[in-house]
Design an enzyme around this catalytic site. Structure first.
Site, PDB file in Angstrom:
ATOM      1  N   ASN A 217       0.846  -1.199   0.000  1.00  0.00           N
ATOM      2  CA  ASN A 217       0.000   0.000   0.000  1.00  0.00           C
ATOM      3  C   ASN A 217       0.876   1.242   0.000  1.00  0.00           C
ATOM      4  O   ASN A 217       2.099   1.146   0.014  1.00  0.00           O
ATOM      5  CB  ASN A 217      -0.961  -0.031   1.195  1.00  0.00           C
ATOM      6  CG  ASN A 217      -0.205  -0.053   2.505  1.00  0.00           C
ATOM      7  OD1 ASN A 217       0.522   0.864   2.828  1.00  0.00           O
ATOM      8  ND2 ASN A 217      -0.359  -1.146   3.250  1.00  0.00           N
ATOM      9  N   ARG A 218       0.257   2.399   0.006  1.00  0.00           N
ATOM     10  CA  ARG A 218       0.996   3.648  -0.209  1.00  0.00           C
ATOM     11  C   ARG A 218       1.595   4.260   1.048  1.00  0.00           C
ATOM     12  O   ARG A 218       2.071   5.390   1.022  1.00  0.00           O
ATOM     13  CB  ARG A 218       0.076   4.694  -0.847  1.00  0.00           C
ATOM     14  CG  ARG A 218      -0.357   4.342  -2.231  1.00  0.00           C
ATOM     15  CD  ARG A 218      -1.149   5.500  -2.836  1.00  0.00           C
ATOM     16  NE  ARG A 218      -1.853   5.070  -4.034  1.00  0.00           N
ATOM     17  CZ  ARG A 218      -1.260   4.940  -5.213  1.00  0.00           C
ATOM     18  NH1 ARG A 218       0.025   5.208  -5.352  1.00  0.00           N
ATOM     19  NH2 ARG A 218      -1.958   4.536  -6.248  1.00  0.00           N
TER      20      ARG A 218
END
Ligand code: C5P
Length: 414
Positions: A217-218
Protein backbone atom coordinates in the site's frame (compact mmCIF):
# COMPACT_ATOMS: atom_id res chain seq x y z
CA UNK A 1 24.48 21.10 37.43
CA UNK A 2 26.73 18.16 36.74
CA UNK A 3 29.81 18.26 34.57
CA UNK A 4 29.30 18.37 30.80
CA UNK A 5 31.06 15.41 29.25
CA UNK A 6 32.62 15.43 25.80
CA UNK A 7 34.16 12.45 24.09
CA UNK A 8 36.60 13.73 21.47
CA UNK A 9 37.66 11.40 18.69
CA UNK A 10 40.80 12.63 16.95
CA UNK A 11 41.25 11.45 13.37
CA UNK A 12 44.50 11.29 11.43
CA UNK A 13 44.97 14.60 9.66
CA UNK A 14 47.32 17.55 9.89
CA UNK A 15 44.52 19.53 11.61
CA UNK A 16 44.81 17.13 14.58
CA UNK A 17 47.19 19.62 16.25
CA UNK A 18 44.27 22.06 16.61
CA UNK A 19 42.61 19.58 18.96
CA UNK A 20 45.01 20.56 21.71
CA UNK A 21 43.56 24.05 21.66
CA UNK A 22 40.02 22.66 21.36
CA UNK A 23 40.53 20.55 24.48
CA UNK A 24 42.04 23.47 26.42
CA UNK A 25 39.19 25.81 25.50
CA UNK A 26 36.51 23.18 26.19
CA UNK A 27 37.92 22.49 29.64
CA UNK A 28 37.98 26.23 30.36
CA UNK A 29 34.25 26.24 29.58
CA UNK A 30 33.57 23.50 32.10
CA UNK A 31 33.57 20.43 29.88
CA UNK A 32 35.36 17.26 30.81
CA UNK A 33 37.11 15.87 27.74
CA UNK A 34 37.92 12.23 27.27
CA UNK A 35 39.83 11.43 24.09
CA UNK A 36 40.07 8.52 21.68
CA UNK A 37 42.78 8.75 19.00
CA UNK A 38 42.91 6.72 15.81
CA UNK A 39 46.21 5.11 14.86
CA UNK A 40 46.73 7.71 12.12
CA UNK A 41 46.03 10.57 14.56
CA UNK A 42 48.98 9.46 16.66
CA UNK A 43 51.27 10.23 13.70
CA UNK A 44 50.27 13.90 13.99
CA UNK A 45 49.99 14.51 17.75
CA UNK A 46 51.18 12.31 20.54
CA UNK A 47 48.83 10.70 23.06
CA UNK A 48 51.16 12.11 25.69
CA UNK A 49 50.43 15.74 24.83
CA UNK A 50 46.70 15.04 24.49
CA UNK A 51 46.55 13.29 27.83
CA UNK A 52 48.54 16.10 29.49
CA UNK A 53 46.18 18.78 28.22
CA UNK A 54 42.96 16.82 28.84
CA UNK A 55 44.13 15.47 32.19
CA UNK A 56 42.73 12.07 31.22
CA UNK A 57 44.24 8.88 29.89
CA UNK A 58 43.98 8.79 26.09
CA UNK A 59 42.33 5.69 24.65
CA UNK A 60 43.60 4.14 21.45
CA UNK A 61 43.00 0.41 21.37
CA UNK A 62 39.87 -1.61 20.69
CA UNK A 63 41.35 -4.88 21.87
CA UNK A 64 43.51 -3.94 24.79
CA UNK A 65 42.32 -6.60 27.21
CA UNK A 66 42.55 -4.41 30.29
CA UNK A 67 41.10 -1.32 28.69
CA UNK A 68 38.25 -3.28 27.16
CA UNK A 69 37.33 -4.68 30.52
CA UNK A 70 37.81 -1.39 32.26
CA UNK A 71 36.43 1.05 29.74
CA UNK A 72 35.14 -0.37 26.48
CA UNK A 73 33.44 1.34 23.57
CA UNK A 74 29.97 0.98 25.09
CA UNK A 75 30.99 2.62 28.32
CA UNK A 76 32.82 5.39 26.49
CA UNK A 77 29.59 6.24 24.71
CA UNK A 78 27.46 5.89 27.82
CA UNK A 79 29.68 8.21 29.80
CA UNK A 80 29.55 11.02 27.24
CA UNK A 81 26.85 13.60 26.55
CA UNK A 82 28.20 14.47 23.12
CA UNK A 83 30.78 12.93 20.78
CA UNK A 84 32.94 15.24 18.69
CA UNK A 85 35.04 13.94 15.79
CA UNK A 86 37.86 16.33 14.86
CA UNK A 87 39.44 16.19 12.44
CA UNK A 88 36.96 13.96 10.63
CA UNK A 89 39.06 12.70 7.75
CA UNK A 90 37.62 11.41 4.46
CA UNK A 91 38.51 7.90 5.58
CA UNK A 92 36.86 8.24 8.98
CA UNK A 93 33.71 9.67 7.37
CA UNK A 94 33.63 6.76 4.91
CA UNK A 95 33.94 4.29 7.76
CA UNK A 96 31.17 6.01 9.72
CA UNK A 97 28.89 6.08 6.68
CA UNK A 98 29.58 2.40 6.03
CA UNK A 99 29.11 1.37 9.64
CA UNK A 100 32.66 0.02 10.08
CA UNK A 101 33.94 -0.75 13.56
CA UNK A 102 37.49 -2.01 13.20
CA UNK A 103 39.14 0.26 15.75
CA UNK A 104 38.12 1.92 19.00
CA UNK A 105 37.08 5.21 17.36
CA UNK A 106 34.76 3.62 14.80
CA UNK A 107 33.40 1.07 17.31
CA UNK A 108 32.38 3.89 19.66
CA UNK A 109 30.76 5.77 16.78
CA UNK A 110 28.79 2.70 15.71
CA UNK A 111 27.72 1.83 19.24
CA UNK A 112 26.61 5.27 20.34
CA UNK A 113 23.15 6.71 20.66
CA UNK A 114 24.51 10.10 21.74
CA UNK A 115 24.57 13.16 19.47
CA UNK A 116 27.66 13.25 17.24
CA UNK A 117 29.27 16.40 15.82
CA UNK A 118 31.95 16.06 13.17
CA UNK A 119 34.49 18.63 11.91
CA UNK A 120 35.61 17.42 8.47
CA UNK A 121 39.16 18.22 7.40
CA UNK A 122 40.80 17.13 4.18
CA UNK A 123 42.21 18.25 0.88
CA UNK A 124 39.52 20.11 -1.17
CA UNK A 125 39.66 17.50 -3.92
CA UNK A 126 38.94 14.79 -1.40
CA UNK A 127 36.09 16.80 0.11
CA UNK A 128 34.57 17.45 -3.30
CA UNK A 129 34.94 13.87 -4.49
CA UNK A 130 31.60 12.20 -5.19
CA UNK A 131 32.37 9.46 -2.64
CA UNK A 132 32.94 11.95 0.20
CA UNK A 133 29.89 13.98 -0.74
CA UNK A 134 27.84 10.80 -0.80
CA UNK A 135 29.17 9.83 2.63
CA UNK A 136 28.47 13.33 3.99
CA UNK A 137 24.87 13.09 2.76
CA UNK A 138 24.50 9.65 4.37
CA UNK A 139 25.88 10.92 7.67
CA UNK A 140 23.60 13.94 7.56
CA UNK A 141 20.60 11.68 6.97
CA UNK A 142 21.76 9.57 9.93
CA UNK A 143 21.44 12.64 12.14
CA UNK A 144 25.17 13.45 12.43
CA UNK A 145 25.85 17.17 12.99
CA UNK A 146 28.50 18.99 10.94
CA UNK A 147 30.72 21.98 11.57
CA UNK A 148 32.70 23.14 8.53
CA UNK A 149 34.74 22.44 6.59
CA UNK A 150 35.86 26.00 5.92
CA UNK A 151 37.26 27.23 2.64
CA UNK A 152 40.77 28.59 2.52
CA UNK A 153 44.46 27.83 2.24
CA UNK A 154 45.42 24.26 2.86
CA UNK A 155 48.57 22.82 4.37
CA UNK A 156 49.65 21.77 0.88
CA UNK A 157 50.90 24.68 -1.19
CA UNK A 158 48.71 26.06 -3.96
CA UNK A 159 45.65 24.19 -2.75
CA UNK A 160 42.57 26.19 -1.84
CA UNK A 161 38.88 25.42 -1.45
CA UNK A 162 36.61 23.79 1.10
CA UNK A 163 38.38 21.30 3.32
CA UNK A 164 39.99 23.23 6.19
CA UNK A 165 38.85 22.09 9.58
CA UNK A 166 36.69 24.61 11.45
CA UNK A 167 38.68 26.57 14.05
CA UNK A 168 38.55 25.39 17.68
CA UNK A 169 36.41 28.36 18.70
CA UNK A 170 33.94 27.53 15.91
CA UNK A 171 33.77 23.90 16.99
CA UNK A 172 33.18 24.98 20.55
CA UNK A 173 30.40 27.34 19.45
CA UNK A 174 28.77 24.44 17.58
CA UNK A 175 29.03 22.31 20.72
CA UNK A 176 27.39 25.01 22.82
CA UNK A 177 24.66 25.41 20.20
CA UNK A 178 23.95 21.71 20.18
CA UNK A 179 23.96 21.71 23.94
CA UNK A 180 21.26 24.33 24.01
CA UNK A 181 19.22 22.69 21.28
CA UNK A 182 19.15 19.12 22.40
CA UNK A 183 21.66 17.88 24.89
CA UNK A 184 20.58 19.99 27.83
CA UNK A 185 17.21 18.35 27.38
CA UNK A 186 18.80 14.94 27.43
CA UNK A 187 20.45 15.25 30.79
CA UNK A 188 19.02 16.00 34.19
CA UNK A 189 15.36 16.02 34.93
CA UNK A 190 13.96 17.05 31.56
CA UNK A 191 13.65 13.56 30.12
CA UNK A 192 10.06 12.64 30.77
CA UNK A 193 10.31 9.29 28.98
CA UNK A 194 13.65 8.20 30.48
CA UNK A 195 13.36 4.57 31.58
CA UNK A 196 10.24 4.00 29.45
CA UNK A 197 9.98 1.54 26.58
CA UNK A 198 8.06 2.83 23.56
CA UNK A 199 7.08 0.34 20.86
CA UNK A 200 6.06 1.69 17.47
CA UNK A 201 4.97 -0.05 14.25
CA UNK A 202 5.42 1.85 11.00
CA UNK A 203 5.26 1.65 7.24
CA UNK A 204 3.37 -0.67 4.93
CA UNK A 205 3.62 -4.43 4.90
CA UNK A 206 4.47 -6.48 1.83
CA UNK A 207 2.41 -9.62 1.36
CA UNK A 208 4.06 -12.06 -1.05
CA UNK A 209 2.27 -13.41 -4.12
CA UNK A 210 5.37 -15.34 -5.22
CA UNK A 211 9.10 -14.78 -4.62
CA UNK A 212 9.18 -11.66 -6.80
CA UNK A 213 5.72 -10.12 -6.46
CA UNK A 214 3.82 -8.70 -3.51
CA UNK A 215 0.76 -6.74 -2.45
CA UNK A 216 1.50 -3.41 -0.75
CA UNK A 217 0.00 0.00 0.00
CA UNK A 218 1.00 3.65 -0.21
CA UNK A 219 2.08 4.18 3.40
CA UNK A 220 5.43 6.04 3.61
CA UNK A 221 6.17 5.30 7.26
CA UNK A 222 7.01 8.98 7.87
CA UNK A 223 4.60 9.48 10.77
CA UNK A 224 5.83 6.39 12.61
CA UNK A 225 9.50 7.27 12.09
CA UNK A 226 8.82 10.83 13.31
CA UNK A 227 7.18 9.39 16.44
CA UNK A 228 10.19 7.17 17.07
CA UNK A 229 12.53 10.18 16.83
CA UNK A 230 10.27 12.24 19.13
CA UNK A 231 10.08 9.45 21.73
CA UNK A 232 13.86 9.07 21.65
CA UNK A 233 14.33 12.83 22.10
CA UNK A 234 12.29 12.56 25.32
CA UNK A 235 14.67 9.88 26.60
CA UNK A 236 12.69 6.69 25.86
CA UNK A 237 14.12 3.36 24.77
CA UNK A 238 12.43 3.03 21.40
CA UNK A 239 11.73 -0.14 19.41
CA UNK A 240 10.55 0.67 15.90
CA UNK A 241 9.14 -2.27 13.99
CA UNK A 242 9.09 -1.19 10.41
CA UNK A 243 7.76 -2.54 7.15
CA UNK A 244 9.73 -1.69 3.99
CA UNK A 245 10.16 2.13 3.78
CA UNK A 246 13.72 3.12 2.83
CA UNK A 247 13.57 5.92 5.43
CA UNK A 248 16.73 6.70 7.45
CA UNK A 249 16.73 5.21 10.94
CA UNK A 250 16.30 7.91 13.60
CA UNK A 251 19.39 8.29 15.78
CA UNK A 252 19.40 6.09 18.85
CA UNK A 253 16.28 4.13 17.87
CA UNK A 254 16.37 0.33 17.71
CA UNK A 255 14.78 -0.84 14.44
CA UNK A 256 13.53 -4.27 13.41
CA UNK A 257 12.81 -4.54 9.71
CA UNK A 258 9.96 -6.83 8.70
CA UNK A 259 8.01 -7.47 5.52
CA UNK A 260 4.69 -9.17 6.12
CA UNK A 261 1.93 -8.64 8.69
CA UNK A 262 2.64 -11.98 10.29
CA UNK A 263 6.33 -11.11 10.71
CA UNK A 264 5.33 -7.75 12.16
CA UNK A 265 3.05 -9.38 14.73
CA UNK A 266 5.70 -11.89 15.79
CA UNK A 267 8.29 -9.12 16.16
CA UNK A 268 5.90 -6.93 18.16
CA UNK A 269 5.13 -9.80 20.50
CA UNK A 270 8.82 -10.49 20.99
CA UNK A 271 9.44 -6.81 21.82
CA UNK A 272 6.80 -6.62 24.58
CA UNK A 273 6.50 -5.55 27.36
CA UNK A 274 6.35 -1.83 26.67
CA UNK A 275 4.99 1.21 28.49
CA UNK A 276 3.23 2.36 25.36
CA UNK A 277 2.46 0.74 22.01
CA UNK A 278 1.82 3.02 19.06
CA UNK A 279 0.53 1.33 15.93
CA UNK A 280 1.01 3.53 12.89
CA UNK A 281 1.75 0.74 10.40
CA UNK A 282 -0.59 0.38 7.46
CA UNK A 283 -0.78 -3.36 7.84
CA UNK A 284 -2.24 -5.16 4.82
CA UNK A 285 -5.64 -6.48 5.80
CA UNK A 286 -5.27 -9.53 3.60
CA UNK A 287 -2.51 -11.79 2.35
CA UNK A 288 -2.48 -14.25 -0.53
CA UNK A 289 -3.85 -17.57 0.69
CA UNK A 290 -1.09 -19.74 -0.67
CA UNK A 291 1.78 -17.67 -1.94
CA UNK A 292 3.75 -19.58 -4.55
CA UNK A 293 7.32 -20.67 -3.82
CA UNK A 294 8.16 -20.22 -7.47
CA UNK A 295 7.65 -17.31 -9.79
CA UNK A 296 4.21 -17.67 -11.36
CA UNK A 297 4.63 -18.09 -15.12
CA UNK A 298 2.96 -15.97 -17.75
CA UNK A 299 2.63 -18.03 -20.89
CA UNK A 300 0.07 -19.83 -23.03
CA UNK A 301 0.33 -22.99 -20.92
CA UNK A 302 -0.73 -21.26 -17.71
CA UNK A 303 -4.06 -19.60 -17.10
CA UNK A 304 -4.17 -16.08 -15.66
CA UNK A 305 -3.82 -16.63 -11.93
CA UNK A 306 -6.55 -15.78 -9.47
CA UNK A 307 -5.46 -14.54 -6.09
CA UNK A 308 -7.46 -15.76 -3.19
CA UNK A 309 -6.98 -13.75 -0.04
CA UNK A 310 -7.16 -14.54 3.67
CA UNK A 311 -7.33 -12.07 6.50
CA UNK A 312 -4.13 -11.04 8.27
CA UNK A 313 -3.87 -10.94 12.05
CA UNK A 314 -4.81 -7.55 13.50
CA UNK A 315 -1.70 -6.49 15.42
CA UNK A 316 -3.26 -3.53 17.22
CA UNK A 317 -6.23 -5.64 18.27
CA UNK A 318 -4.04 -8.50 19.44
CA UNK A 319 -2.06 -6.15 21.69
CA UNK A 320 -5.03 -3.97 22.66
CA UNK A 321 -6.98 -6.99 23.88
CA UNK A 322 -4.02 -8.75 25.51
CA UNK A 323 -4.32 -9.42 29.20
CA UNK A 324 -3.07 -6.93 31.75
CA UNK A 325 0.66 -7.28 32.28
CA UNK A 326 1.23 -8.07 28.63
CA UNK A 327 -0.84 -5.18 27.31
CA UNK A 328 1.06 -1.88 27.48
CA UNK A 329 -0.72 0.52 29.87
CA UNK A 330 -1.28 2.85 26.91
CA UNK A 331 -2.23 1.53 23.47
CA UNK A 332 -2.55 3.98 20.58
CA UNK A 333 -3.89 3.10 17.14
CA UNK A 334 -4.09 5.11 13.97
CA UNK A 335 -7.04 5.15 11.63
CA UNK A 336 -6.61 6.27 8.07
CA UNK A 337 -10.05 6.86 6.60
CA UNK A 338 -11.51 8.35 3.48
CA UNK A 339 -15.03 8.85 4.82
CA UNK A 340 -16.89 9.11 8.12
CA UNK A 341 -13.51 9.64 9.75
CA UNK A 342 -14.66 10.19 13.33
CA UNK A 343 -17.43 7.57 13.44
CA UNK A 344 -15.11 4.91 12.11
CA UNK A 345 -12.34 5.94 14.49
CA UNK A 346 -14.64 5.73 17.51
CA UNK A 347 -15.78 2.25 16.48
CA UNK A 348 -12.21 1.13 15.94
CA UNK A 349 -11.12 2.39 19.36
CA UNK A 350 -13.64 0.10 21.00
CA UNK A 351 -13.36 -2.92 18.73
CA UNK A 352 -9.55 -3.00 18.88
CA UNK A 353 -9.15 -2.30 22.57
CA UNK A 354 -7.12 0.88 21.98
CA UNK A 355 -7.01 3.77 24.47
CA UNK A 356 -6.55 6.41 21.81
CA UNK A 357 -7.11 6.41 18.08
CA UNK A 358 -5.33 9.03 16.02
CA UNK A 359 -7.63 9.48 13.07
CA UNK A 360 -6.92 11.19 9.80
CA UNK A 361 -8.53 11.70 6.43
CA UNK A 362 -6.36 10.12 3.75
CA UNK A 363 -8.53 10.96 0.74
CA UNK A 364 -6.11 11.55 -2.17
CA UNK A 365 -6.97 15.28 -2.21
CA UNK A 366 -5.49 15.74 1.29
CA UNK A 367 -2.01 14.61 0.17
CA UNK A 368 -1.46 13.10 3.64
CA UNK A 369 -0.63 9.57 2.50
CA UNK A 370 3.07 9.80 1.61
CA UNK A 371 3.21 13.55 2.29
CA UNK A 372 4.95 15.55 5.03
CA UNK A 373 1.89 17.05 6.72
CA UNK A 374 -0.95 15.58 8.71
CA UNK A 375 -4.25 16.75 10.22
CA UNK A 376 -5.33 14.46 13.02
CA UNK A 377 -8.12 13.94 15.52
CA UNK A 378 -7.32 12.30 18.85
CA UNK A 379 -10.19 10.03 19.79
CA UNK A 380 -10.17 8.82 23.41
CA UNK A 381 -12.65 7.82 26.09
CA UNK A 382 -12.86 11.53 26.98
CA UNK A 383 -13.98 12.56 23.50
CA UNK A 384 -12.43 13.97 20.33
CA UNK A 385 -9.74 16.60 20.03
CA UNK A 386 -8.99 17.94 16.55
CA UNK A 387 -5.52 19.32 15.87
CA UNK A 388 -4.78 21.80 13.08
CA UNK A 389 -2.92 20.69 9.97
CA UNK A 390 0.81 20.50 10.77
CA UNK A 391 4.12 18.89 9.89
CA UNK A 392 4.33 15.15 10.72
CA UNK A 393 7.29 15.97 13.01
CA UNK A 394 5.12 18.38 15.01
CA UNK A 395 2.28 15.86 15.24
CA UNK A 396 4.86 13.37 16.56
CA UNK A 397 6.30 15.74 19.17
CA UNK A 398 2.90 16.82 20.45
CA UNK A 399 1.64 13.27 20.62
CA UNK A 400 4.74 12.09 22.51
CA UNK A 401 4.39 15.00 24.97
CA UNK A 402 0.84 13.82 25.57
CA UNK A 403 2.00 10.21 25.98
CA UNK A 404 4.62 11.33 28.51
CA UNK A 405 2.03 13.32 30.46
CA UNK A 406 -0.38 10.36 30.44
CA UNK A 407 2.25 7.93 31.69
CA UNK A 408 3.35 10.33 34.44
CA UNK A 409 -0.26 10.68 35.58
CA UNK A 410 -1.46 7.11 35.24
CA UNK A 411 1.51 4.89 35.99
CA UNK A 412 4.24 4.99 38.60
CA UNK A 413 7.70 6.42 38.05
CA UNK A 414 9.65 4.69 35.27
O1 C5P B 1 -8.69 -1.43 10.68
P1 C5P B 1 -7.66 -0.45 10.26
O2 C5P B 1 -6.58 -1.05 9.40
O3 C5P B 1 -8.17 0.82 9.69
O4 C5P B 1 -6.99 -0.03 11.66
C1 C5P B 1 -5.92 0.81 11.71
C2 C5P B 1 -5.15 0.60 12.97
O5 C5P B 1 -4.98 -0.78 13.25
C3 C5P B 1 -3.74 1.12 12.85
O6 C5P B 1 -3.30 1.52 14.13
C4 C5P B 1 -2.98 -0.07 12.33
O7 C5P B 1 -1.60 0.02 12.63
C5 C5P B 1 -3.64 -1.19 13.08
N1 C5P B 1 -3.65 -2.47 12.37
C6 C5P B 1 -2.87 -3.51 12.82
N2 C5P B 1 -2.92 -4.74 12.19
C7 C5P B 1 -3.75 -4.92 11.14
C8 C5P B 1 -4.55 -3.88 10.68
C9 C5P B 1 -4.47 -2.66 11.31
O8 C5P B 1 -2.11 -3.33 13.77
N3 C5P B 1 -3.78 -6.11 10.55
Amino acid sequence: MRERRLLLIIGGGIAAYKCLELIRRARERGFSVRTVMTKAAQAFVTPLSVSAISNERVLTELFDVDEEREIGHIRLSREADLIVVAPATADLMAKMAGGHADDLATAVLLATDKPVLIAPAMNPRMWQHAATQRNAATLEADGIHFIGPNAGEMAERNEAGPGRMAEPHEILAAIERLWGDEIANHIGATQPLAGRHVLITAGPTHEPIDPVRYIANRSSGKQGYALAAAARALGARVTLISGPTGLPIPHGVFVSHVESAREMLATVEAALPADVGIFTAAVADWRVADASNQKIKKDAKHATPTLSLVENPDILKTVGQAKAGRRPPLVVGFAAETDNVLENAKKKRKSKGADWIVANDVSPATGIMGGDRNAVHIVSAEGVESWPDMDKGDVARQLMDRVAAWLAENTGEA
